[in-house]
Structure formats: structure tokens, C-alpha cells
Design a protein around this motif. Structure first.
Motif, PDB file in Angstrom:
ATOM      1  N   GLY A  80      25.908  29.113   7.040  1.00 31.18           N
ATOM      2  CA  GLY A  80      26.148  29.519   5.664  1.00 31.18           C
ATOM      3  C   GLY A  80      27.136  28.599   4.974  1.00 31.18           C
ATOM      4  N   PRO A  81      27.063  28.521   3.631  1.00 34.06           N
ATOM      5  CA  PRO A  81      27.932  27.598   2.887  1.00 34.06           C
ATOM      6  C   PRO A  81      29.392  28.044   2.809  1.00 34.06           C
ATOM      7  N   HIS A  82      29.689  29.278   3.213  1.00 36.75           N
ATOM      8  CA  HIS A  82      31.072  29.743   3.209  1.00 36.75           C
ATOM      9  C   HIS A  82      31.736  29.570   4.576  1.00 36.75           C
ATOM     10  N   SER A  83      30.990  29.064   5.524  1.00 35.28           N
ATOM     11  CA  SER A  83      31.478  28.996   6.897  1.00 35.28           C
ATOM     12  C   SER A  83      32.465  27.854   7.092  1.00 35.28           C
ATOM     13  N   LYS A  84      33.247  27.970   8.152  1.00 37.22           N
ATOM     14  CA  LYS A  84      34.177  26.908   8.520  1.00 37.22           C
ATOM     15  C   LYS A  84      33.416  25.632   8.860  1.00 37.22           C
ATOM     16  N   GLU A  85      32.254  25.763   9.495  1.00 39.04           N
ATOM     17  CA  GLU A  85      31.455  24.601   9.867  1.00 39.04           C
ATOM     18  C   GLU A  85      31.014  23.812   8.635  1.00 39.04           C
ATOM     19  N   TYR A  86      30.588  24.518   7.603  1.00 39.02           N
ATOM     20  CA  TYR A  86      30.147  23.860   6.372  1.00 39.02           C
ATOM     21  C   TYR A  86      31.322  23.161   5.692  1.00 39.02           C
ATOM     22  N   MET A  87      32.456  23.855   5.611  1.00 41.02           N
ATOM     23  CA  MET A  87      33.636  23.269   4.980  1.00 41.02           C
ATOM     24  C   MET A  87      34.138  22.049   5.765  1.00 41.02           C
ATOM     25  N   ASP A  88      34.150  22.175   7.084  1.00 40.13           N
ATOM     26  CA  ASP A  88      34.576  21.036   7.910  1.00 40.13           C
ATOM     27  C   ASP A  88      33.636  19.853   7.744  1.00 40.13           C
ATOM     28  N   ASN A  89      32.358  20.148   7.537  1.00 35.14           N
ATOM     29  CA  ASN A  89      31.381  19.067   7.342  1.00 35.14           C
ATOM     30  C   ASN A  89      31.641  18.320   6.036  1.00 35.14           C
ATOM     31  N   ILE A  90      32.079  19.045   5.001  1.00 42.25           N
ATOM     32  CA  ILE A  90      32.451  18.381   3.748  1.00 42.25           C
ATOM     33  C   ILE A  90      33.599  17.412   3.997  1.00 42.25           C
ATOM     34  N   LYS A  91      34.547  17.840   4.820  1.00 43.93           N
ATOM     35  CA  LYS A  91      35.678  16.961   5.162  1.00 43.93           C
ATOM     36  C   LYS A  91      35.213  15.723   5.921  1.00 43.93           C
ATOM     37  N   VAL A  92      34.256  15.918   6.842  1.00 42.86           N
ATOM     38  CA  VAL A  92      33.712  14.791   7.605  1.00 42.86           C
ATOM     39  C   VAL A  92      32.999  13.814   6.676  1.00 42.86           C
ATOM     40  N   VAL A  93      32.240  14.332   5.736  1.00 45.93           N
ATOM     41  CA  VAL A  93      31.538  13.484   4.771  1.00 45.93           C
ATOM     42  C   VAL A  93      32.530  12.703   3.922  1.00 45.93           C
ATOM     43  N   ASP A  94      33.560  13.373   3.445  1.00 43.64           N
ATOM     44  CA  ASP A  94      34.556  12.705   2.618  1.00 43.64           C
ATOM     45  C   ASP A  94      35.253  11.584   3.387  1.00 43.64           C
ATOM     46  N   GLU A  95      35.650  11.860   4.626  1.00 47.61           N
ATOM     47  CA  GLU A  95      36.299  10.827   5.441  1.00 47.61           C
ATOM     48  C   GLU A  95      35.343   9.674   5.733  1.00 47.61           C
ATOM     49  N   GLY A  96      34.077  10.003   6.004  1.00 49.15           N
ATOM     50  CA  GLY A  96      33.084   8.963   6.261  1.00 49.15           C
ATOM     51  C   GLY A  96      32.850   8.072   5.055  1.00 49.15           C
ATOM     52  N   ILE A  97      32.780   8.688   3.856  1.00 47.97           N
ATOM     53  CA  ILE A  97      32.596   7.894   2.634  1.00 47.97           C
ATOM     54  C   ILE A  97      33.807   7.007   2.394  1.00 47.97           C
ATOM     55  N   SER A  98      34.998   7.553   2.603  1.00 47.57           N
ATOM     56  CA  SER A  98      36.218   6.779   2.412  1.00 47.57           C
ATOM     57  C   SER A  98      36.228   5.537   3.303  1.00 47.57           C
ATOM     58  N   LYS A  99      35.925   5.708   4.580  1.00 49.46           N
ATOM     59  CA  LYS A  99      35.916   4.577   5.512  1.00 49.46           C
ATOM     60  C   LYS A  99      34.801   3.592   5.179  1.00 49.46           C
ATOM     61  N   THR A 100      33.639   4.118   4.766  1.00 47.76           N
ATOM     62  CA  THR A 100      32.508   3.250   4.427  1.00 47.76           C
ATOM     63  C   THR A 100      32.811   2.407   3.196  1.00 47.76           C
ATOM     64  N   VAL A 101      33.399   3.017   2.174  1.00 48.01           N
ATOM     65  CA  VAL A 101      33.757   2.270   0.962  1.00 48.01           C
ATOM     66  C   VAL A 101      34.767   1.175   1.302  1.00 48.01           C
ATOM     67  N   GLU A 102      35.753   1.520   2.108  1.00 48.90           N
ATOM     68  CA  GLU A 102      36.742   0.510   2.517  1.00 48.90           C
ATOM     69  C   GLU A 102      36.078  -0.629   3.281  1.00 48.90           C
TER      70      GLU A 102
END
Length: 815
Positions: free
Chosen positions: A235-257
Motif C-alpha cells: 500500500g502507498p501508506h506503508s513504510k516500504e513504499y515511503m522507504d522506496n521513495i527515499k531510495v529513488v531520491d538517493e538513486g537520482i541524486s547519485k545518478t545526476v552527480e
């Protein structure tokens, strides 16, 4: 009761019609294409701001979940924090953001087609599972010099297969087995980021790859499926979903760099981050709920405007809790992203694109903006022109789209006016005129695409009405008219009837020839022919039986008063309208259940006195069943309710089969309850789905569904025992796949159905106790009650635990 079978020759005709329709529809899908061939591609002639584009799609990411602030799970700060600090910094300081509004169906394939190709794919593509290309279409990837795509095997191949050059679009995909809904899926996104990093590393030893990566007009596509998978599973309210948003954000940050370092910070890279669809609170998508249609879009880099902090606009109640009011929110339609990407890197706009270039995202000269929108207007109006010419050549008495068919508002005149305004430096006026041309072209496309709707709707409606009348005529003739009726035997028709039949036959054949000729001249789709054949066949046959309707009506008037007959008709129409309204308001079904519980009060006195216990059970079962259509469609997981439902089914099964020595079904129900409990526990512990549970579930599937075919085979069984066996056979599957009160619903629904069967038998025996040959009686008006109740239970079976958008909420993890 009499057998209501339709004549074999009619069934054969229907079978042939539907099979031919299906085969021809496949032919149409594979051998027709949208406006690809014969169209002129357009691009901006000025130097583009970016040499390369990075498109990142977070599959299944809801806009609000990305932009909202959330409590600090570690308790370090009392203030709410963002799960995507890098992307939030882009929004506040470096780029432009907004909401990308998608269309129904909110599925992965049509969402990616809208983003990358710029058009909204026909819903019929769902018949191909959204995975293969029903028709050819152009895309940003196809128009690029080279595209590297990373991600899911469900998405990437359709753009590679559709490219004009098979080597133009390279794909890097993980296997289907990696898409496991029983475990945290953020590793799928980590895989994508790692693979892209490896590609850049490989270029140091691969000169050809190095050259390709340093070309202009290239695209890098990163498809991130983890959010969608975790959204479905937790579900979109779950800890797993929220943690995945964090993983995506960190991945984009490293990729852009990584990209900026690879290209020595040349400032020639444009970035776009968006999503193909959102995610409902239940963890699914597909319908038009705002949670599914509102996705994020963030653009930054070369050619993209910095955030507007001067009198920002665009915010509403939806974005009130994002705390981004200091910057302007710029919403777009999902198809608008394609022309934006094409403009940034200077490639041809996809020829199928209906997206409107969002100028507010561009940071460039007024001339470049005006030229970019001018190209957008040319490309969309070109689609209209090609479609217009095709229709004009084939349609008899063609009626053009009026707003684009006069001397001042036609494509050529408007394009010429825009060019004059650009040459004169009146860029704002040029953009306004482009907007007018784009809107008129889109309206014209819609007009031409729906040009045949009136004809098709009329023919299809005639076919359905004809089939209804045919079925009614056959029922009246064979099961309502008395045996001495002249219309019971075809050889007793009068000379007048034979003459009328000849005229009708001539009229039908003439109509068929005329309609088929018109379709042929207009080069209509092959399926149109089957619609016409279906309609002509049944409408023609119904005209031949008009006297049967007349005699049946007279018979109905004789058997009961005209007032009662009108009352029956009105009552049935109201009941059917009530069923239709229940599509929009499920609580109507609860009202129907309550009325059904009161049904015994109007039954004959002898039936009530002889069957008190049966009717009490019926009323109680109806009231219990009425609860479920009042309960929320979006329900959370509650395995205890699943277990309670399983226990009720188990007790009922043992009680009903107590005289049998075979307890296979009951054992399956008990084992399925154990599997559900154990599987849920393991999934909560992030252990994954145990292999032994998988095998056990498959064994239950085979045994349970096969039981009705083999249990009691060749023996004479009591009908109640047979129906109980069938209903119990599907119970283990419900237990395994359900997450909440669905099993309880299944239990009470099957009990109510069995009780209804018994009540109808009691009523039948009471009403026809004096008839010796009950199995061959004529149908009566009161028999229509059975049809209405049957339709009601069909609706309840579909929508008792869900709605039109989602028929149920089986556990995707267990599946």
C-alpha cells in the motif's frame, strides 16, 4: 419448468458471427496503424538547449506521497521531513514542478505511451495485456539519435520493438522472476541505477559507446518499478513504499552527480522525473480515482526554467500540505511531456503526439518558445489534415469539421498567420494563435475519430434490440402460447402471412446489400460488417414474428387485467433502474436485501405456515448479506475475518456432508486457513512466501476446483448436496486469496442462494399443486420474478465486496 433452449441454427449463426468478429478484430489490430505513414515530422530549427535528456519514471508514484512532508521515523527532529530531499531541493531552487494528470485506464503501458509517445492509447490495447504493440506508433525514443533504457521487461520492449531502427533503442532489463510481490522491491530500482552506472564505466573501454554517449539528441530512460510493486504489496501508506521513495531520491541524486561528472558539468543535460500512474489507498490502480490520475512531474537542467518565486500560482487544497507555496505549481497533461522532451533536445516531435508543449517549463528566448509551439501546432494539425483527407476520400456525403473549414479558420490560413507573427517579432500573438490552432485541431481529430459513432451505435443498438426481441419471441412461441395456437406450427401460416414474409425477406436482403455496399465504399473496418449482419438477421426475423407478439399480448390480457399487466411492466422497469443506480451507489443493494428479507410477509399463507424455519433463515441470511454492501470498498488487511469466514464454511461443510465418508473439501478449507495465517505471518516478517505454502496452494487449487467434476461422478445426487459441493469447492480459493471480510461475504451469499432455491421450489409446489405434469407447464408473468432476483444476485456477486473499478481486493502477495 420447460427447457428454454435457443434453436441450434440460431446458436450456430451467433457463434459464427462472434468468431468472425474476433478474428477480424485481431486482423484490424495487427494490420492497421495510427497516423504514422504519410505524415511529415517537424522539429524546431533553432539550436536546442540540451544535448541529452534523462527521463526517469517512478512507476506507481502518487504525486502527494512524493511532495508531502512526513514525521521523522527516527525521532531526530520534531518537525516533519521529506522523504525526497534531493528532489525537493530541485523544486525549491533549480527546476519547475507540478502535477501530471493521466487518463483512464491508469495502467503502466498507456501511461508510458502517453509520456514517451505523446498520445493516449486506445483502451482496446488492454486485450494485449498492455505488453505488445497492437499498432505502430512513433515516440521520442524513435526520433532520438540513440536511447538507452533500463528497467522492467514489461515496459522497455514495446518502445524498442516499435523503433524504426532496431539498434536505436537499447534495453537493459532484469528477469520477470525479479518482480516478486512477496518481498521489498526497492532492489529493482537499485539495479537500474547500478546498471546505468556500469554503462558509463564501460564506455571508458568501448570507443563506440563513448562516441554514442557524447552525441547530441540522445535519451537515457530509467524505469523504476519498485514503487509500483511495493505499492501493490504493502500500500502507498506503508513504510516500504515511503522507504522506496527515499531510495529513488538517493538513486537520482547519485545518478545526476555521476552524469554531471561524466560530461564535465557542460550544462547540456535535461532531466525529467515523473510517473506513469498513481496508486490507490488499497494498493491498486486502473480507474479514474484522483489518487491514480495525479502523478508528479519535476524538470530541471538545460533549457528548463528555474522555480518561479514571484507571485507563485497553481496551488489548491490538494497541495496545501506540501508546503511548497513559495514556488509556482505548473500542472500538465501526461501527453504534454513528449513535446517538452522533443523541444529540449531538438528532435522531431513524435508524429502521433497530441500533447501541448508546456511553455512554462522552458527557459529560452521568446523566439525559441514561439517556434517550439509553432512546431507543436504544425505536428498536431498535420494529424488532423491526414485524418481529414482519409475520411474525405472514403465517406459518402462527408461533412467536414466546421471550425476548421472556413476561409479564416483553416489549417493553412492559421499556419500562415503564425509565421507572419513570428517574422514580425510578435511572439505572444503567435503563441496565442498556435494555441487556437492546437485546440481546433484536437477538436477536429476528436470529431473525425468519432465520425461513425452515430451509425455504429444505431446498428449495434438495433442488433441488441433484435436479439432481445428474438429471444422474447421464441420464449413466447414455445413456452407461453397455448398448444392450439396457429403460430405454434409454421405450416399453418396464412397466405397473407406468407406474402408479408416475402416482402420482409426482400427488405432485409436489400438493406443488407445496401449497408454492406456503403461499408465497402467507405473502406470501413471489417468488424462493421459483422455488426450489420447481426442487426439485419435478428431485426428481420423479429418482423416475421410480429403476430406472435400480438397474440401473446392478447393472451396476457385474458389471463390477468390490463391494470395488473401494466403494473408488472412498470414494476420491472423500476427494479431494473434500481439495479443500474446500484452501479453508482452500492448501498442500494443493501436496501434490496432488506426488501428481500421482508418478502415472506407477502407470500401465500400456506407457504408461510408450512415453512416458518426456512423463511426465518432466509430473512436472517438476507439481513446478514446486506451488511457487506454497506462496508467500505477500500479495506485494510484483517486476517482474523478471513479465519472466521473459513471456520463458518468449515462447520457448514462438515454438517452438510456428515453422512459422507469423504471430507476432501473440508480438509482443503482447513488447510487453506493454515496457509493464509502462516503466509501472512511470514510476509509481515519480510521472510517472503514460503515455497511449501506455494506448492500447498497449487495443490488446493487443483483438488478443490476438480472436486465438483469427480465427487459423486456417475451417481444420482440430491440437488442441494450437489450445489453445496460446488459452493464449498471454491471456498478454499476465497480463503487463500482474501484479505478481509470477503470470505464471510462468500459464505452468506452462497447460503442465501441455496435458501432462495428452496423457497422458489416451495412456491412452485404451492402454486401448481393441482397440476400433474409440473415439468411442462407454460411460463407466466410471475416467473419474471425469478429473472429479477437472479439478476440481483449476479450484481451482488460482482459488487458485494467491491465496485465497478475494482471487483475485489484479493491479496496480491498471496497470488
Amino acid at each position: 419448468m420447460a427447457n428454454l433452449a435457443i434453436p441450434r441454427n440460431t446458436l450456430l449463426f451467433i457463434g459464427i458471427i462472434f468468431h468472425v468478429t474476433y478474428i477480424w478484430s485481431i486482423f484490424d489490430i495487427y494490420f492497421t496503424s495510427p497516423l504514422v505513414h504519410g505524415m511529415t515530422p517537424y522539429k524546431v530549427g533553432l539550436s536546442p538547449p540540451a544535448r541529452r535528456l534523462v527521463l526517469i519514471v517512478g512507476d506507481g508514484l502518487r504525486a502527494d506521497k512524493l511532495f508531502q512532508l512526513h514525521p521523522d521515523e527516527y525521532g531526530i527532529s520534531d518537525q516533519q521531513i521529506t522523504k525526497a530531499p534531493f528532489l525537493r531541493d530541485i523544486i525549491l531552487n533549480h527546476g519547475t514542478f507540478g502535477v501530471s494528470h493521466t487518463r483512464v485506464p491508469t495502467e503502466s503501458r498507456p501511461g508510458h505511451v502517453a509520456i514517451i509517445a505523446g498520445f493516449y492509447e486506445d483502451v482496446s490495447a488492454v486485450t494485449k495485456g498492455w505488453k505488445s504493440n497492437p499498432v505502430e506508433f512513433d515516440s521520442v525514443f524513435n526520433q532520438s539519435r540513440h536511447t538507452w533504457s533500463f528497467g522492467s521487461p514489461d515496459i522497455l520492449p514495446m518502445f524498442a520493438d516499435g523503433a524504426s531502427d532496431p539498434d536505436k533503442v537499447e534495453t537493459f532489463m532484469y528477469g520477470h522472476e525479479s518482480e516478486n510481490f512477496a518481498k521489498d522491491a526497492k532492489d529493482l530500482d537499485v539495479w537500474v541505477f547500478d546498471q546505468f552506472a556500469q554503462l558509463l564505466a564501460n564506455s571508458s573501454s568501448n570507443f563506440k559507446l563513448y562516441q554514442q554517449l557524447h552525441d547530441d539528441k540522445i535519451v537515457i530512460f530509467l524505469h523504476l518499478l519498485g514503487l509500483d510493486t511495493n505499492g501493490h504489496a504493502y500500500g502507498p501508506h506503508s513504510k516500504e513504499y515511503m522507504d522506496n521513495i527515499k531510495v529513488v531520491d538517493e538513486g537520482i541524486s547519485k545518478t545526476v552527480e555521476l552524469i554531471e561528472e561524466y560530461y564535465d558539468h557542460d550544462g547540456k543535460t535535461a532531466y525529467i522525473f515523473t510517473a506513469d500512474h498513481g496508486m490507490s489507498n488499497r494498493g491498486n490502480h486502473g480507474d479514474g480515482h484522483p489518487d491514480n490520475t495525479r502523478t508528479p512531474i519535476i524538470a530541471w537542467g538545460a533549457g528548463v526554467k528555474k522555480p518561479n518565486k514571484t507571485h507563485p500560482i497553481g496551488h489548491d487544497d490538494f497541495s496545501a500540505d506540501w508546503y511548497l507555496d513559495e514556488v509556482q505549481r505548473n500542472d500538465v497533461l501526461q501527453a504534454d511531456i513528449a513535446p517538452l522532451m522533443a523541444s529540449l533536445i531538438g528532435i522531431n516531435y513524435p508524429v502521433n503526439s497530441v500533447g501541448e508543449l508546456p511553455l512554462v517549463y522552458l527557459n529560452n528566448t521568446p523566439l525559441f518558445k514561439a517556434q517550439s509551439l509553432f512546431v507543436n501546432a504544425k505536428e498536431i494539425s498535420e494529424q488532423y489534415q491526414v485524418k481529414y483527407e482519409l475520411k474525405k476520400q472514403t465517406k459518402i456525403m462527408f461533412k467536414p469539421f466546421a471550425p476548421l473549414s472556413n476561409s479564416t479558420h483553416n489549417r493553412k490560413a492559421l499556419l500562415g498567420k503564425v509565421q507572419e507573427l513570428i517574422d514580425a517579432g510578435q511572439y505572444d500573438s503567435a503563441e496565442a494563435t498556435c494555441e487556437v490552432l492546437i485546440q481546433l485541431s484536437l477538436e477536429g481529430l476528436r470529431y473525425l475519430q468519432t465520425y461513425d459513432w452515430l451509425m455504429l451505435r444505431s446498428i449495434v443498438t438495433a442488433g441488441y434490440v433484435g436479439w432481445i426481441l428474438y429471444s422474447l419471441k421464441y420464449t413466447l412461441k414455445e413456452h407461453c402460447l397455448p398448444n392450439n395456437s396457429p403460430f405454434k406450427k409454421s405450416d399453418t401460416l396464412s397466405n397473407e402471412s406468407v406474402t408479408i414474409a416475402k416482402y420482409i425477406n426482400f427488405l432485409a436482403i436489400t438493406s443488407l446489400v445496401v449497408l454492406v455496399s456503403i461499408l465497402y465504399i467507405q473502406e470501413s473496418s471489417a468488424t462493421y460488417y459483422t455488426y450489420v449482419m447481426f442487426a439485419v438477421y435478428f431485426c428481420w426475423d423479429d418482423l416475421l414474428g410480429y403476430k406472435i407478439f400480438v397474440e401473446s399480448y392478447k393472451l396476457a390480457l385474458i389471463s390477468r387485467s390490463s391494470f395488473a399487466l401494466v403494473g408488472y411492466v412498470i414494476g420491472h422497469i423500476l427494479a431494473l433502474e434500481l439495479f443500474v443506480y446500484s452501479y453508482f451507489e452500492r448501498s442500494i443493494l443493501s436496501v434490496c436485501f432488506v426488501l428481500a428479507a421482508l418478502w415472506p410477509l407477502v407470500m401465500p399463507l400456506n407457504v408461510r405456515s408450512d415453512n416458518k424455519l426456512l423463511l426465518i433463515y432466509w430473512s436472517g441470511s438476507c439481513l446478514a448479506s446486506s451488511i457487506f454492501t454497506l462496508m467500505p470498498v477500500e479495506k485494510g488487511e484483517d486476517i482474523s475475518l478471513v479465519i472466521y469466514g473459513g471456520i463458518l464454511i468449515l462447520i457448514t461443510g462438515i454438517n452438510s456432508m456428515v453422512k459422507s465418508s469423504k471430507y476432501t473439501i473440508e480438509e482443503n478449507v482447513g488447510l487453506s486457513m493454515v496457509i493464509v495465517y502462516d503466509t501472512t505471518s511470514k510476509l509481515k516478517e519480510k521472510i517472503g512466501l514460503p515455497v511449501i505454502n506455494q506448492y500447498a496452494a497449487w495443490i488446493i487449487l487443483v483438488i478443490a476446483t476438480a472436486t465438483p467434476f469427480f465427487y459423486g461422478f456417475g451417481k444420482q445426487q440430491h440437488y442441494l448436496k450437489r450445489l453445496t459441493t460446488i459452493s464449498l469447492a471454491f471456498a478454499p480459493l476465497f480463503v487463500i486469496l482474501s484479505i478481509s471480510y470477503e470470505v464471510l461475504f462468500y459464505y452468506f451469499l452462497t447460503q442465501t442462494l441455496l435458501l432462495w432455491l428452496e423457497i422458489e421450489r416451495k412456491l412452485f409446489s404451492s402454486e401448481h399443486s393441482k397440476q400433474k405434469n409440473e415439468g411442462h407447464r407454460k411460463l407466466e408473468m410471475r416467473d419474471s420474478r425469478i429473472s429479477l432476483i437472479f439478476l440481483f444476485f449476479i450484481k451482488v456477486g460482482f459488487f458485494g465486496t467491491g465496485n465497478v473499478a475494482s471487483l475485489s481486493s484479493f491479496s496480491l502477495q498471496s497470488v
